[in-house]
Design a protein around this motif. Structure first.
Motif, mmCIF file in Angstrom:
data_model
loop_
_atom_site.group_PDB
_atom_site.id
_atom_site.type_symbol
_atom_site.label_atom_id
_atom_site.label_comp_id
_atom_site.label_asym_id
_atom_site.label_seq_id
_atom_site.Cartn_x
_atom_site.Cartn_y
_atom_site.Cartn_z
ATOM 1 N N GLY A 36 0.818 -1.211 0.000
ATOM 2 C CA GLY A 36 0.000 0.000 0.000
ATOM 3 C C GLY A 36 0.845 1.250 0.000
ATOM 4 N N CYS A 37 1.628 1.438 1.056
ATOM 5 C CA CYS A 37 2.346 2.708 1.201
ATOM 6 C C CYS A 37 3.857 2.547 1.326
ATOM 7 C CB CYS A 37 1.813 3.457 2.425
ATOM 8 S SG CYS A 37 2.180 2.619 3.991
ATOM 9 N N CYS A 42 -0.461 2.350 6.206
ATOM 10 C CA CYS A 42 -1.804 1.962 5.759
ATOM 11 C C CYS A 42 -2.264 0.606 6.256
ATOM 12 C CB CYS A 42 -1.884 2.032 4.240
ATOM 13 S SG CYS A 42 -1.053 0.685 3.378
#
Length: 150
Positions: A36-37, A42
């Motif tokens: 995700g990040c 996240c």
């Protein structure tokens, strides 16, 4: 290095500082855990290590040697889904679905540690980000899986 993933010892020829996420996804082809990040904010990459929810994007693979790693692939099977997965379906939690494997793993770690969590317990444990905003459904699904009246 040898890692204990989902009850099986697997070998991965990787640099010791490679994040566990990339070992899982790119080396072992276990793509249920999502990126995700990349900064542990996240939660899309959440797995459990010795029963604790961890963000695999920032965990060096070498730091989990000898520990029990559990990924979404081991949470349930199509034939016998995990109570959390059944609750996720019943409460219609997923929308886009991208964050769900990390959410489910964080929820599984919570229920293993605290089988009857309060709303405050759920809020404290579930720090994963869902862009679809299904947080109330996540809370309801966790309670359903725990057998707490929703």
């Amino acid at each position: 290095m040898e890692l204990l993933i989902n009850g099986k010892t697997v070998s991965a020829d990787v640099e010791s500082e490679m994040p566990l996420l990339w070992v899982l996804r790119d080396v072992l082809n276990m793509t249920g855990t999502k990126f995700g990040c990349g900064i542990a904010a996240c939660g899309a990459c959440t797995v459990t290590v010795d029963g604790l929810a961890v963000r695999s994007c920032v965990v060096p693979a070498s730091s989990v040697v000898g520990k029990k790693i559990r990924t979404i692939e081991a949470l349930g099977t199509p034939e016998k889904i995990h109570p959390l997965q059944a609750a996720w379906i019943a409460e219609q939690v997923p929308q886009c679905g991208y964050c769900q494997s990390g959410m489910l793993m964080a929820a599984a770690a919570l229920l293993e540690k605290n089988p009857k969590p309060t709303d405050a317990d759920i809020d404290a444990a579930m720090t994963n980000i869902c862009r679809c905003g299904t947080y109330q459904r996540v809370r309801a699904a966790i309670k359903r899986a725990a057998g707490i009246k929703v």
